[in-house]
Write an enzyme that holds these catalytic residues in place. Structure first.
Site, mmCIF file in Angstrom:
data_model
loop_
_atom_site.group_PDB
_atom_site.id
_atom_site.type_symbol
_atom_site.label_atom_id
_atom_site.label_comp_id
_atom_site.label_asym_id
_atom_site.label_seq_id
_atom_site.Cartn_x
_atom_site.Cartn_y
_atom_site.Cartn_z
ATOM 1 N N LYS A 16 -25.685 10.588 47.867
ATOM 2 C CA LYS A 16 -26.143 10.125 46.562
ATOM 3 C C LYS A 16 -26.963 11.244 45.928
ATOM 4 C CE LYS A 16 -30.650 9.726 47.809
ATOM 5 N NZ LYS A 16 -31.751 10.560 47.226
ATOM 6 N N GLY A 101 -31.829 17.321 55.106
ATOM 7 C CA GLY A 101 -33.001 17.855 54.426
ATOM 8 C C GLY A 101 -32.712 18.305 53.019
ATOM 9 N N ALA A 102 -31.824 17.591 52.324
ATOM 10 C CA ALA A 102 -31.369 18.021 51.005
ATOM 11 C C ALA A 102 -31.723 17.039 49.894
ATOM 12 C CB ALA A 102 -29.860 18.238 51.029
ATOM 13 N N GLY A 103 -32.199 15.828 50.250
ATOM 14 C CA GLY A 103 -32.425 14.806 49.249
ATOM 15 C C GLY A 103 -31.156 14.089 48.844
ATOM 16 N N LEU A 104 -30.103 14.227 49.644
ATOM 17 C CA LEU A 104 -28.804 13.635 49.327
ATOM 18 C C LEU A 104 -28.566 12.299 50.035
ATOM 19 C CD1 LEU A 104 -26.687 16.914 49.431
ATOM 20 C CD2 LEU A 104 -27.195 15.546 47.389
ATOM 21 N N GLY A 107 -28.488 10.721 55.872
ATOM 22 C CA GLY A 107 -28.890 9.902 57.010
ATOM 23 C C GLY A 107 -28.923 8.425 56.666
ATOM 24 N N SER A 108 -29.416 8.107 55.467
ATOM 25 C CA SER A 108 -29.459 6.714 55.021
ATOM 26 C C SER A 108 -28.053 6.149 54.876
ATOM 27 C CB SER A 108 -30.192 6.621 53.680
ATOM 28 O OG SER A 108 -31.537 7.020 53.814
ATOM 29 N N SER A 109 -27.152 6.958 54.347
ATOM 30 C CA SER A 109 -25.769 6.534 54.199
ATOM 31 C C SER A 109 -25.121 6.299 55.558
ATOM 32 C CB SER A 109 -24.980 7.580 53.415
ATOM 33 O OG SER A 109 -23.642 7.185 53.239
ATOM 34 N N ASP A 141 -33.956 3.927 51.142
ATOM 35 C CA ASP A 141 -32.764 3.971 50.288
ATOM 36 C C ASP A 141 -31.472 3.634 51.026
ATOM 37 O OD1 ASP A 141 -32.654 6.268 51.768
ATOM 38 O OD2 ASP A 141 -32.446 7.643 50.083
#
Length: 280
Positions: A16, A101-104, A107-109, A141
């Site tokens: 995301k 570590g990218a803000g993408l 891991g949450s996905s 998230d």
């Protein structure tokens, strides 16, 4: 519990981006209240395979796999459902294509898609609302990826409201993640919450051409001061015709939204990751 005896199942957890990110206040529980627009980017995705096994195993390959252990969010998702359902041992293989570590939200996905995959594989018949509740307990998230659609995120990012932004359909997105790692807790310590932001729910209704001047990510001020190369990337996107460019989350990935793909020739060899695709 009746188990569908399928040899294995495979799914593709996508990433995301955040369109705007307002840090509104510090909460009593130590978290922050935020407002953001979550846009799933369905073309950039990991690969997750699951099958029954004699003993539970998890292994990871691909980008950043050396940092992931058996206690990562995929395993936490499995253990969470195992508390409520008599799940047998499973073997999971996660292949990372989304940089860490990218803000993408990779891991949450992965965690949310693990819940969805377990629900389908073992025919648990868990409702969407309950899956979102499980996901929210794993990370702020994570719940976004259960419905996996454009959402306005509030609270810790776990209060989700569907929205539609017609201007985004069929636009192109370019993501660059340089060799920079931003620690989210550290970024939050340098944020001064501001409750007077104009709501993103109204700001995002404006044409994309206006977003540059009205939609901001509160983390950029601090992160750009520490890593000026990230601000340079953002400005580079604008110089190449981006309609809107921003850092996602607390960094360190920068993205640009375009009417047409820019040429790749402007990419520096110092960029460790770049990806382009269509916003679905």
């Amino acid at each position: 519990m009746t188990i569908n005896r399928i040899y294995f199942m495979i799914t593709f957890p996508n990433c995301k981006i955040n369109i705007g990110l307002h840090v509104l206040s510090k909460r009593a529980d130590g978290f922050h209240s935020i407002e953001t627009v979550f846009l799933p980017v369905k073309g950039l995705k990991d690969i997750l395979e699951l099958k029954e096994s004699r003993e539970t195993e998890f292994y990871c390959t691909g980008l950043g796999s050396q940092y992931l252990t058996k206690n990562n969010l995929c395993m936490k998702a499995y253990e969470l459902l195992k508390e409520s359902f008599q799940l047998p041992p499973v073997k999971m293989h996660l292949h990372k294509c989304i940089p860490t570590g990218a803000g993408l939200g990779g891991g949450s996905s992965d965690a949310a898609f693990t819940l969805l995959l377990l629900n389908k594989y073992f025919q648990l018949d868990i409702s969407i609302a309950k899956l979102e509740s499980y996901a929210a307990s794993l990370g702020s998230d994570c719940a976004l990826f259960i419905q996996n659609r454009l959402m306005l995120g509030k609270g810790k990012g776990d209060v989700l409201l569907p929205i539609d932004v017609a201007d985004l359909h069929n636009k192109y997105i370019y993501i660059i993640k340089p060799n920079v790692f931003v620690k989210t807790p550290e970024a939050y310590t340098h944020i001064q919450p501001c409750s007077s932001h104009t709501s993103l729910k109204s700001l995002i209704k404006n044409p994309i051409a206006l977003w540059k001047d009205i939609i901001i990510n509160d983390f950029e001020k601090y992160v750009f001061s520490v890593y000026p190369q990230l601000e340079e990337l953002k400005e580079m996107f604008y110089s190449k015709g981006a309609l809107y460019a921003s850092m996602t989350g607390s960094g360190s990935a920068i993205y640009g939204i375009f009417n047409h793909f820019p040429d790749d020739v402007f990419l520096s060899k110092s960029h460790c990751f770049h990806w382009k695709g269509v916003i679905e």
